[in-house]
Structures are given as structure tokens and as C-alpha cells.
Design an enzyme around this catalytic site. Structure first.
Site, PDB file in Angstrom:
ATOM      1  N   ASP A 108       0.842  -1.203   0.000  1.00 35.71           N
ATOM      2  CA  ASP A 108       0.000   0.000   0.000  1.00 35.71           C
ATOM      3  C   ASP A 108       0.874   1.248   0.000  1.00 35.71           C
ATOM      4  O   ASP A 108       2.016   1.221   0.458  1.00 35.71           O
ATOM      5  CB  ASP A 108      -0.863   0.059   1.266  1.00 35.71           C
ATOM      6  CG  ASP A 108      -1.820  -1.111   1.373  1.00 35.71           C
ATOM      7  OD1 ASP A 108      -2.211  -1.655   0.327  1.00 35.71           O
ATOM      8  OD2 ASP A 108      -2.156  -1.460   2.521  1.00 35.71           O
TER       9      ASP A 108
HETATM   10  N1  URA Z   1      -1.209  -5.799   4.250  1.00 36.99           N
HETATM   11  C1  URA Z   1      -1.692  -4.554   4.188  1.00 36.99           C
HETATM   12  O1  URA Z   1      -2.704  -4.252   4.813  1.00 36.99           O
HETATM   13  N2  URA Z   1      -1.035  -3.643   3.444  1.00 36.99           N
HETATM   14  C2  URA Z   1       0.104  -3.920   2.762  1.00 36.99           C
HETATM   15  O2  URA Z   1       0.665  -3.043   2.108  1.00 36.99           O
HETATM   16  C3  URA Z   1       0.591  -5.233   2.838  1.00 36.99           C
HETATM   17  C4  URA Z   1      -0.085  -6.156   3.586  1.00 36.99           C
END
Ligand code: URA
Length: 256
Positions: A108
Site C-alpha cells: 500500500d
Molecule cells: N497488508 C496490508 O494491509 N497492506 C500492505 O501493504 C501489505 C499487507
């Protein structure tokens, strides 16, 4: 799709490492791609990647050497080649002279840590395929003081909108009355999975960082830096993804 070793032109071009598949489709439609000296404008044309000669903008598109890189992704960048909202992407941190490398899964925008890139699409597929059950390790700072019950729920599996999560390894690293620091090791990687898992137990992720994918550790790679994996690391990664548990393969919940 492939048929007896053949591939569609867009896929064959992308696999040479010349560009991404979406860029390949646009380039083909724009008349910039030749097959055996003739311009082909349909990206779905079948070609033989071994026998047919592909060229992009007049230069031969040859299969690039397979490479795997790791990046210490900072927060704030999006994991995509081109962002429709004009946000900065992780590609800003890769050396400009690399062959086309695709991110292996995604982090993310507000997650930091270990992100892999490769032009070996089979390896990338094996890493992200949920049936491989490759462990990914995250460190999360979460809102509130999470008790033993919450940790047990996270470890056993919580119910998300897209189904229950697999059992996870969960360890409390520290915290106080306002926040808890956790290490979570999960073997799948659905969209925003860790954040949703923490929400499911009544908390919220305040910061999230990936430290490890299978045998690969981020180690002391500085934030924003990247490096090519050495032979031993690639071999360890290949060994880890080939030790697939005996499960039916599925497309659900492609790991990140
Ligand atoms: N889980 C999440 O919530 N975000 C990420 O970027 C990776 C794993």
C-alpha cells in the site's frame, strides 16, 4: 493465454523485458511493433517467442537476463508503473538502465518495507500464488492495547469480507496503553490484509512495514535504496516457492 508455446504478441513483447504488457498493447496498436519485419497492430496476434523476431521502434526485442531486485519502499509511493492520479511511484527509485521489471505483488502507499521486482514472470507468479503459502513478515504499530484474546484471534484467523484468513504467527513486540507493536507472519496477501485483520479485532494499523518475504530479509538496506539479489538469494527464493504445500491451486486472494 498460450497455445503450444505460442503467446499473444503483447505478452511475448512484455516477456522480453522491453516494456510492461499494457505499454506493449499500446505500442502494438500504435504500429510501433514489427514481427519478422512486418508491422502488426493486433496485440492478440499469436507469435512464437522462440522463432519469431520481434522489434519495438525498429530495435530487436530480445529476452533480457532474468533479474530480481529488492527495494526498501518508503511510505508515500504507490506500487504501480504509472499512476492515473499522477502520484509518485516506486519506479522513481529504480535505476533508469534496468530492463523492464514488474513489482511482485504490491505494498500500500502507506506501507513501507521489502518490495521485490522481477522480469521473471513465472517466479513472480509462484511468489504471489496463494497456494505457495510463502511467508511474509510484517511489523505493525496498532491503535490500543491488544490483549491475548485479540492476538489469539489474529493467529487463529479472522473473518474478513472475502473469507477467513489463514492461521498466522503473531508476536507482541511491545507497546503501551495507547499502542501495540506486533510482528505478523502471514502466508497469503489479500488486498490490505493486515490492515483489515487489525480492524477485525477492533484496532487500527498506524504504521506497517514488511521485513521479510520467504527467505529474503530487508536487512539494513536503507529506506529508498534498492539492490539486485545475488545468486544465492535467488536460489533460496526459487527453492522456497518450489516447496509448495499439497493444495489445489487457486486464483483467490493473490498474495502481495
Ligand atoms: N497488508 C496490508 O494491509 N497492506 C500492505 O501493504 C501489505 C499487507
Amino acid at each position: 493465454m498460450t497455445t503450444s508455446g505460442k503467446k499473444t504478441l503483447d505478452r511475448a513483447l512484455a516477456r522480453t523485458g522491453a516494456c510492461s504488457r499494457s505499454v506493449a498493447r499500446a505500442a502494438i496498436a500504435a504500429g510501433r511493433v514489427q514481427v519478422n519485419g512486418r508491422t502488426v497492430r493486433d496485440p492478440d496476434t499469436w507469435v512464437d517467442p522462440v522463432r519469431d523476431r520481434l522489434a519495438l521502434d525498429g530495435s530487436a526485442a530480445q529476452a533480457a537476463r532474468k533479474e530480481v531486485w529488492m527495494l526498501h519502499k518508503p511510505t508515500g509511493l504507490v506500487t504501480t508503473a504509472r499512476d492515473e492520479h499522477g502520484r509518485d511511484t516506486v519506479y522513481a527509485l529504480l535505476p533508469p538502465d534496468l530492463p523492464w521489471l514488474a513489482p511482485v505483488g504490491r505494498l500500500d502507499q502507506d506501507t513501507s518495507g521489502l518490495l521485490l521486482f522481477t522480469n521473471d514472470s513465472d517466479l513472480a507468479h509462484s511468489i504471489t500464488e496463494p497456494a505457495t503459502e510463502l511467508a511474509k513478515t510484517y511489523e505493525a504499530e496498532c491503535r490500543g492495547e491488544l490483549g491475548a484474546d485479540a492476538l489469539q484471534q489474529l493467529a487463529a484467523g479472522v473473518l474478513l469480507a472475502d473469507g477467513p484468513t489463514r492461521p498466522a504467527r503473531v508476536e507482541r513486540l511491545g507497546g503501551d496503553a495507547r499502542t501495540t507493536r506486533l510482528r505478523l507472519v502471514i502466508t497469503e496477501g489479500r488486498n490490505r490484509q493486515v490492515r483489515r485483520m487489525l480492524t477485525a479485532v477492533g484496532s487500527r494499523v498506524l504504521a506497517l512495514h514488511r521485513t521479510r518475504i520467504g527467505p529474503l530479509q530487508l536487512g539494513d538496506l536503507p529506506v529508498g535504496a534498492c539492490r539486485r539479489l545475488d545468486r544465492a538469494e535467488v536460489a533460496a527464493l526459487r527453492a522456497a516457492v518450489s516447496a509448495v504445500p499439497n493444495r489445489p491451486r487457486t486464483n483467490r486472494g493473490r498474495a502481495r
